[in-house]
Scaffold this motif. Structure first.
Motif, PDB file in Angstrom:
ATOM      1  N   ILE B 226      42.464 -43.910 122.263  1.00  0.00           N
ATOM      2  CA  ILE B 226      43.756 -44.476 122.659  1.00  0.00           C
ATOM      3  C   ILE B 226      44.919 -43.737 121.997  1.00  0.00           C
ATOM      4  CG2 ILE B 226      45.204 -46.534 122.570  1.00  0.00           C
ATOM      5  CD1 ILE B 226      42.679 -48.176 123.018  1.00  0.00           C
ATOM      6  N   PRO B 227      44.923 -43.567 120.642  1.00  0.00           N
ATOM      7  CA  PRO B 227      46.058 -42.854 120.054  1.00  0.00           C
ATOM      8  C   PRO B 227      46.222 -41.441 120.599  1.00  0.00           C
ATOM      9  CG  PRO B 227      44.682 -43.816 118.339  1.00  0.00           C
ATOM     10  CD  PRO B 227      44.003 -44.068 119.621  1.00  0.00           C
ATOM     11  N   VAL B 228      45.117 -40.710 120.733  1.00  0.00           N
ATOM     12  CA  VAL B 228      45.228 -39.322 121.199  1.00  0.00           C
ATOM     13  C   VAL B 228      45.754 -39.276 122.629  1.00  0.00           C
ATOM     14  CG1 VAL B 228      43.879 -37.297 121.832  1.00  0.00           C
ATOM     15  CG2 VAL B 228      43.537 -38.373 119.616  1.00  0.00           C
ATOM     16  N   ALA B 229      45.212 -40.146 123.494  1.00  0.00           N
ATOM     17  CA  ALA B 229      45.678 -40.149 124.890  1.00  0.00           C
ATOM     18  C   ALA B 229      47.149 -40.537 124.958  1.00  0.00           C
ATOM     19  CB  ALA B 229      44.837 -41.112 125.717  1.00  0.00           C
ATOM     20  N   MET B 230      47.532 -41.541 124.152  1.00  0.00           N
ATOM     21  CA  MET B 230      48.922 -42.008 124.204  1.00  0.00           C
ATOM     22  C   MET B 230      49.870 -40.920 123.708  1.00  0.00           C
ATOM     23  SD  MET B 230      50.611 -45.273 122.306  1.00  0.00           S
ATOM     24  CE  MET B 230      52.336 -45.218 121.814  1.00  0.00           C
ATOM     25  N   LEU B 231      49.573 -40.358 122.534  1.00  0.00           N
ATOM     26  CA  LEU B 231      50.463 -39.338 121.980  1.00  0.00           C
ATOM     27  C   LEU B 231      50.461 -38.093 122.872  1.00  0.00           C
ATOM     28  CD1 LEU B 231      49.581 -39.764 118.210  1.00  0.00           C
ATOM     29  CD2 LEU B 231      51.588 -40.606 119.426  1.00  0.00           C
ATOM     30  N   GLY B 232      49.274 -37.731 123.390  1.00  0.00           N
ATOM     31  CA  GLY B 232      49.200 -36.549 124.247  1.00  0.00           C
ATOM     32  C   GLY B 232      50.048 -36.700 125.497  1.00  0.00           C
ATOM     33  N   SER B 233      49.920 -37.852 126.172  1.00  0.00           N
ATOM     34  CA  SER B 233      50.694 -38.010 127.405  1.00  0.00           C
ATOM     35  C   SER B 233      52.185 -38.099 127.088  1.00  0.00           C
ATOM     36  CB  SER B 233      50.226 -39.239 128.176  1.00  0.00           C
ATOM     37  OG  SER B 233      50.610 -40.405 127.514  1.00  0.00           O
ATOM     38  N   MET B 234      52.508 -38.694 125.932  1.00  0.00           N
ATOM     39  CA  MET B 234      53.936 -38.743 125.550  1.00  0.00           C
ATOM     40  C   MET B 234      54.486 -37.333 125.352  1.00  0.00           C
ATOM     41  SD  MET B 234      54.586 -41.821 122.872  1.00  0.00           S
ATOM     42  CE  MET B 234      56.318 -41.433 122.698  1.00  0.00           C
ATOM     43  N   MET B 235      53.717 -36.512 124.620  1.00  0.00           N
ATOM     44  CA  MET B 235      54.184 -35.152 124.349  1.00  0.00           C
ATOM     45  C   MET B 235      54.340 -34.380 125.650  1.00  0.00           C
ATOM     46  SD  MET B 235      54.656 -34.945 121.163  1.00  0.00           S
ATOM     47  CE  MET B 235      55.211 -36.601 121.461  1.00  0.00           C
ATOM     48  N   LEU B 236      53.330 -34.508 126.511  1.00  0.00           N
ATOM     49  CA  LEU B 236      53.339 -33.738 127.754  1.00  0.00           C
ATOM     50  C   LEU B 236      54.539 -34.128 128.627  1.00  0.00           C
ATOM     51  CD1 LEU B 236      51.431 -31.644 128.993  1.00  0.00           C
ATOM     52  CD2 LEU B 236      50.460 -33.494 130.361  1.00  0.00           C
ATOM     53  N   LEU B 237      54.700 -35.440 128.823  1.00  0.00           N
ATOM     54  CA  LEU B 237      55.764 -35.880 129.729  1.00  0.00           C
ATOM     55  C   LEU B 237      57.143 -35.610 129.138  1.00  0.00           C
ATOM     56  CD1 LEU B 237      56.185 -37.182 132.454  1.00  0.00           C
ATOM     57  CD2 LEU B 237      56.299 -39.394 131.331  1.00  0.00           C
ATOM     58  N   SER B 238      57.295 -35.855 127.823  1.00  0.00           N
ATOM     59  CA  SER B 238      58.615 -35.598 127.237  1.00  0.00           C
ATOM     60  C   SER B 238      58.906 -34.106 127.242  1.00  0.00           C
ATOM     61  CB  SER B 238      58.704 -36.170 125.825  1.00  0.00           C
ATOM     62  OG  SER B 238      57.749 -35.581 124.995  1.00  0.00           O
ATOM     63  N   ALA B 239      57.855 -33.250 127.122  1.00  0.00           N
ATOM     64  CA  ALA B 239      58.078 -31.804 127.206  1.00  0.00           C
ATOM     65  C   ALA B 239      58.560 -31.419 128.598  1.00  0.00           C
ATOM     66  CB  ALA B 239      56.791 -31.061 126.859  1.00  0.00           C
ATOM     67  N   LEU B 240      57.995 -32.071 129.629  1.00  0.00           N
ATOM     68  CA  LEU B 240      58.450 -31.786 130.992  1.00  0.00           C
ATOM     69  C   LEU B 240      59.922 -32.170 131.164  1.00  0.00           C
ATOM     70  CD1 LEU B 240      55.423 -32.883 133.191  1.00  0.00           C
ATOM     71  CD2 LEU B 240      56.255 -30.576 132.745  1.00  0.00           C
ATOM     72  N   PHE B 241      60.266 -33.373 130.698  1.00  0.00           N
ATOM     73  CA  PHE B 241      61.665 -33.802 130.764  1.00  0.00           C
ATOM     74  C   PHE B 241      62.551 -32.811 130.026  1.00  0.00           C
ATOM     75  CE2 PHE B 241      60.347 -38.137 131.998  1.00  0.00           C
ATOM     76  CZ  PHE B 241      61.368 -38.436 132.871  1.00  0.00           C
ATOM     77  N   TYR B 242      62.109 -32.442 128.815  1.00  0.00           N
ATOM     78  CA  TYR B 242      62.925 -31.594 127.944  1.00  0.00           C
ATOM     79  C   TYR B 242      63.085 -30.205 128.554  1.00  0.00           C
ATOM     80  CZ  TYR B 242      64.692 -29.744 123.533  1.00  0.00           C
ATOM     81  OH  TYR B 242      65.460 -29.184 122.556  1.00  0.00           O
ATOM     82  N   ALA B 243      61.996 -29.688 129.122  1.00  0.00           N
ATOM     83  CA  ALA B 243      62.070 -28.356 129.718  1.00  0.00           C
ATOM     84  C   ALA B 243      63.012 -28.356 130.913  1.00  0.00           C
ATOM     85  CB  ALA B 243      60.682 -27.898 130.145  1.00  0.00           C
ATOM     86  N   ASN B 244      63.061 -29.487 131.598  1.00  0.00           N
ATOM     87  CA  ASN B 244      63.889 -29.592 132.786  1.00  0.00           C
ATOM     88  C   ASN B 244      65.372 -29.694 132.433  1.00  0.00           C
ATOM     89  OD1 ASN B 244      64.232 -29.771 135.556  1.00  0.00           O
ATOM     90  ND2 ASN B 244      64.314 -31.997 135.485  1.00  0.00           N
ATOM     91  N   ASP B 245      65.686 -30.410 131.348  1.00  0.00           N
ATOM     92  CA  ASP B 245      67.088 -30.644 131.009  1.00  0.00           C
ATOM     93  C   ASP B 245      67.193 -30.856 129.503  1.00  0.00           C
ATOM     94  OD1 ASP B 245      69.680 -31.379 130.746  1.00  0.00           O
ATOM     95  OD2 ASP B 245      69.600 -33.099 132.113  1.00  0.00           O
ATOM     96  N   THR B 246      67.378 -29.767 128.759  1.00  0.00           N
ATOM     97  CA  THR B 246      67.409 -29.894 127.297  1.00  0.00           C
ATOM     98  C   THR B 246      68.660 -30.592 126.811  1.00  0.00           C
ATOM     99  OG1 THR B 246      68.326 -27.683 127.288  1.00  0.00           O
ATOM    100  CG2 THR B 246      66.001 -27.880 126.736  1.00  0.00           C
TER     101      THR B 246
END
Lengths: 233, 343
Positions: B226-246
């Motif tokens: 659970i922690p790994v999946a939660m943190l991983g998906s958070m990192m991935l999705l926030s990286a997508l947001f961040y890459a799109n509009d820093t």
């Protein structure tokens, strides 16, 4: 028990539209944040329910059963329009606060349910009494929920009653706790919570009464002995 | 040393054992929080624990259940500790009480007690408080001395509203959320919006929660899924947001160290009762929480979202448990034909 007490008992308690049939939950949950909102909608629903039940009972032999539901909805919609116009004329601010929920009385299943299940099969007088009792039962729950949510949510009772009763009611507000707000009970989740508690309370009261009514049945001792060899003396 | 026959199965840890270890694992996080935000953190936890034990005892008495055996499993205590740790420092006693009663009485005991609650009790209490008392729940005093000046009047709830406003501060997530669309992220950070050391404080707190979580995983009291999946998906999705509009979204690192991210990943989402059960289910459950947290933080109305995300995924658990039934060894499908097992 006469037919009338039977109808009253059904509408107010044993077959209460809000607590037992669980019909008309949308207005029940949406408009019960304060007593005045609840009372306004309760009166409008009561008017529609009595009017629609009476009218539908009157025309029950003329409506073919294939088209009965559209016909009933037309009758109900006519009464809802009356209630809406009356409210716009005499309690305009409340009319604005209740907004979409007044026209939505048309879709209140409690009304169509009574029309199809009772009024379309019964003479006029029982249908009218049934409509009255169902309306009172629904309205009582609505007002009770309004009172609980207003009291727990903002610490007052009967605030803004002037919206419904005019300037006479300007000072009816009872403030139990000043400067207090518990938003959960004002917001929709609080309505679900209070409705659930009221249903639970009704079930508890019914169970208590059933338990009292049932004679205590204690089996004689000897009957409970299942593995017995020889004779019991 | 005595010989044992096969199967050499270990003894499953008791509920009380697990609960007490989880409570112990919160200590580093609580200690570092207290270091930065003062004794108001400890008072929160203490008051919440007292309320929790009292509420649990009262309900058990009303339900005619044995009181001591149930209290002894420390689950109510843990709920109190977790809820206390998520509240703003030096919350008034009544606020904590309302939250704990919602958690222990409504979310847990009304559903049948430990093991029957579909929702995480501590988060039900937190969400109720956040929705009901927004003014109190957004009062994060900035990092200050160990013994804040107005600790006692704050806890007793006797402080006037203006005095409370004077104390209030924003969490980094809060400040970032309310910077306004016109302000670019670079301008926001350049204007030093938070008191010195606030971000450091939150990073160190996050590291302390991580330390506690690692202990729990190492002792096999929670699984890593659970922690790994939660943190991983958070990192991935926030990286997508961040890459799109820093210029408008926080970086993945910002999301990782602020708010309740690590606390939630190791201590909240891993609640064995309300989380999914199979490994695959746990991965889906954790990933869902991470996605919801980032979506609500970046696009929603609230600055942080761990409580809402966990509650929403709790709702999905029955479905996740159905779609993620593990395939037994030797079986072709997860649900072997029932006729075969019938005599």
């Amino acid at each position: 028990m006469s037919q009338w007490t039977q109808l009253a008992r059904e509408g107010l308690w044993t077959n209460n539209p809000a607590l037992v049939q669980l019909l008309g939950l949308c207005p029940l949950l949406a408009v019960s944040a304060t007593v005045v909102n609840a009372l306004g909608l309760a009166l409008a629903t009561l008017l529609v329910l009595v009017g629609a039940s009476t009218t539908i009972s009157l025309i029950r032999h003329q409506v073919p059963s294939a088209v009965r539901l559209p016909a009933f909805v037309m009758v109900i919609a006519a009464f809802v329009t009356c209630a809406e116009q009356l409210m716009a004329a005499f309690a305009y601010s409340l009319y604005q606060i209740l907004g979409i929920f007044i026209p939505l009385i048309v879709t209140n299943c409690a009304i169509l349910g009574r029309a199809d299940a009772f009024a379309s099969r019964q003479p006029v007088l029982p249908a009218a009494i049934d409509g009255l009792m169902m309306g009172l039962g629904f309205g009582a729950v609505l007002v009770l929920m309004g009172a609980i949510r207003e009291l727990v949510g903002q610490g007052t009772l009967f605030s803004d009653m002037a919206l419904l009763f005019g300037p006479v009611a300007a000072h009816w507000q009872i403030t139990l706790v000043a400067d207090y707000q518990f938003l959960f009970f004002i917001l929709p989740p609080g309505a679900f919570f209070v409705a659930g508690l009221l249903i639970a309370l009704k079930n508890v009261l019914d169970q208590r009464r059933a338990a009292r009514a049932q004679p205590v049945n204690i089996a004689p001792r000897a009957e409970r002995r299942v593995r017995v060899t020889g004779t019991i003396k | 040393m005595s010989m044992m026959h096969a199967p050499q199965l270990g003894k499953a840890p008791s509920t009380a054992h697990v609960m007490r270890w989880v409570i112990a694992a919160t200590l580093p996080g609580l200690a570092v929080m207290t270091l930065y935000f003062g004794l108001g953190i400890l008072s929160n936890v203490l008051i919440a624990a007292l309320w929790a034990v009292a509420a649990e005892a009262l309900v058990l008495r009303l339900r005619h259940r044995p009181i001591w055996p149930t209290l002894n499993d420390s689950s109510a205590l843990l709920t109190g500790v977790l809820l206390g740790a998520s509240l703003p420092p030096a919350s008034p006693w009544w606020l904590i009480g309302v939250g704990v009663i919602a958690a222990v009485v409504v979310a847990k005991q009304l559903y049948g007690g430990l093991g029957h609650n579909p929702f995480n009790p501590a988060m039900v209490g937190y969400a109720l408080l956040l929705v009901s008392f927004p003014t109190h729940m957004t009062l994060w005093a900035p990092p200050q001395s160990l013994w804040p000046d107005s600790l006692w009047p704050q806890i007793m709830g006797t402080l006037t509203t203006s005095a409370l406003d004077g104390l209030s501060g924003a969490t980094p997530l809060d400040a970032f959320k309310h910077k306004g669309d016109a302000v670019l992220a670079s301008e926001f950070w350049a204007s030093s919006p938070l008191p010195d050391g606030t971000l450091n404080a939150w990073r160190n707190i996050a590291l302390a929660w991580l330390a506690g979580g690692v202990v729990l995983i190492a002792k096999r009291l929670i699984s890593w899924h659970i922690p790994v999946a939660m943190l991983g998906s958070m990192m991935l999705l926030s990286a997508l947001f961040y890459a799109n509009d820093t210029s408008h979204f926080g970086s993945p690192l910002f999301h990782l160290v602020t708010g309740a991210t690590l606390f939630g990943a190791f201590f909240i989402a891993t609640d064995p009762v309300s989380a999914a059960t199979s490994r695959q289910g746990k991965l889906l459950y954790g990933a869902g929480i991470g996605v919801l947290v980032i979506l609500i933080r970046n696009l929603g109305g609230y600055p942080d979202a761990v409580a809402f995300a966990v509650l929403l995924m709790n709702l999905c658990v029955p479905l996740l448990d159905i779609v993620s039934v593990p395939r037994p060894v030797g079986q072709a499908t997860a649900r072997p034909d029932e006729r075969k097992s019938a005599p």
